[in-house]
Write a protein that holds these residues in place. Structure first.
Motif, mmCIF file in Angstrom:
data_model
loop_
_atom_site.group_PDB
_atom_site.id
_atom_site.type_symbol
_atom_site.label_atom_id
_atom_site.label_comp_id
_atom_site.label_asym_id
_atom_site.label_seq_id
_atom_site.Cartn_x
_atom_site.Cartn_y
_atom_site.Cartn_z
ATOM 1 N N GLN A 108 0.825 6.431 0.117
ATOM 2 C CA GLN A 108 1.405 7.312 1.120
ATOM 3 C C GLN A 108 1.450 8.755 0.615
ATOM 4 O O GLN A 108 1.584 9.009 -0.584
ATOM 5 C CB GLN A 108 2.822 6.832 1.465
ATOM 6 N N SER A 109 1.303 9.691 1.545
ATOM 7 C CA SER A 109 1.434 11.110 1.233
ATOM 8 C C SER A 109 1.853 11.838 2.497
ATOM 9 O O SER A 109 1.727 11.300 3.607
ATOM 10 C CB SER A 109 0.116 11.682 0.711
ATOM 11 N N LYS B 167 10.872 2.689 3.051
ATOM 12 C CA LYS B 167 10.498 3.887 2.310
ATOM 13 C C LYS B 167 10.388 5.110 3.226
ATOM 14 O O LYS B 167 10.276 4.992 4.441
ATOM 15 C CB LYS B 167 9.143 3.651 1.617
ATOM 16 N N ASN C 118 0.803 -1.220 0.000
ATOM 17 C CA ASN C 118 0.000 0.000 0.000
ATOM 18 C C ASN C 118 0.836 1.270 0.000
ATOM 19 O O ASN C 118 0.279 2.366 0.094
ATOM 20 C CB ASN C 118 -0.921 0.025 1.227
ATOM 21 N N TYR C 119 2.135 1.154 -0.126
ATOM 22 C CA TYR C 119 2.973 2.339 -0.007
ATOM 23 C C TYR C 119 2.646 3.397 -1.063
ATOM 24 O O TYR C 119 2.817 4.591 -0.826
ATOM 25 C CB TYR C 119 4.463 1.987 -0.082
ATOM 26 N N HIS C 120 2.144 2.970 -2.212
ATOM 27 C CA HIS C 120 1.839 3.936 -3.262
ATOM 28 C C HIS C 120 0.750 4.919 -2.846
ATOM 29 O O HIS C 120 0.552 5.951 -3.491
ATOM 30 C CB HIS C 120 1.408 3.196 -4.542
#
Length: 220
Positions: A30-31, A145, A26-28
């Motif tokens: 992240q914000s 990350k 699910n890192y994509h």
């Protein structure tokens, strides 16, 4: 742990299906806006939508802050045992940034204001701070990350230890981090907590997963 009779939910450990957007697949998502509060709600959502009750939630490192915030919001009492594994045992009004140096906190605040992320620790420090060497580093390096500064700056919004449930603090004995040593001592003095140690470094779950599983099973 399964051999000991536990029902293990590995999705909760990897972050891939728990709503954590700082790790795993699910890192994509992240914000810079996402932080401690979002991650804690992810834990609660995972328990609710999968109808998990009597849960033992194991929180490691930064995840200790997430667990504390999740405990505050656990109105249904789905978490029966909160286990802090070499983690930040945050109380009401505290944040991970609150135990860092002024220089680090200033950097976090500047990143927050500019919408930037906090980069991972340099790989050359991983042996000392996490016990990571060799194949463990090779596997982890492309997967560790940047994180939002809100992960470190957001504070716990209530008393996480006010409800009747089991609380454990487990320190990794080979980690010299003074904060985690302090949390262990505070837990020994707190009648709500059981305090224990596992013979391993900070990332013992990577370095010696069987030993980690045995220690969690014993504490449960």
């Amino acid at each position: 742990m399964e051999r000991c009779g536990a029902i293990v939910d590995p999705k909760g450990l990897s972050g891939d299906d728990i709503g954590f957007v700082w790790a795993g697949a699910n890192y994509h998502l992240q914000s810079p806006d996402i932080g401690l509060y979002t991650h804690a709600q992810g834990v609660l959502n995972h328990l609710f939508f999968n109808d998990i009750n009597d849960a033992i939630v194991v929180a490691h490192s930064y995840g200790g802050g997430v667990l504390s915030e999740a405990l505050v919001g656990d109105e249904e009492g789905r978490i029966s045992h909160a286990l802090y594994l070499d983690a930040f045992r945050l109380e009401e009004g505290q944040s991970v940034a609150g135990v860092q140096s002024n220089e680090l906190v200033d950097g976090m605040k500047k990143a927050q204001q500019s919408g930037e992320m906090i980069p991972p620790r340099p790989v050359e420090t991983w042996k000392d701070i996490w016990g990571m060497v060799g194949p463990a580093v090779q596997f982890a390096e492309p997967r560790v990350k940047p994180m939002s500064p809100n992960c470190f700056l957001e504070t716990v919004r209530g008393d996480p230890f006010s409800d009747e449930r089991k609380y454990t603090y487990m320190r990794c004995s080979q980690n010299d981090n003074a904060h985690f040593k302090g949390y262990l001592q505070a837990s020994k003095a707190d009648p709500r907590f059981q305090a224990t140690e596992v013979d391993g470094h900070h990332n013992v779950m990577v370095l010696d997963p069987l030993r980690m599983a045995e220690a969690i099973s014993a504490a449960a």
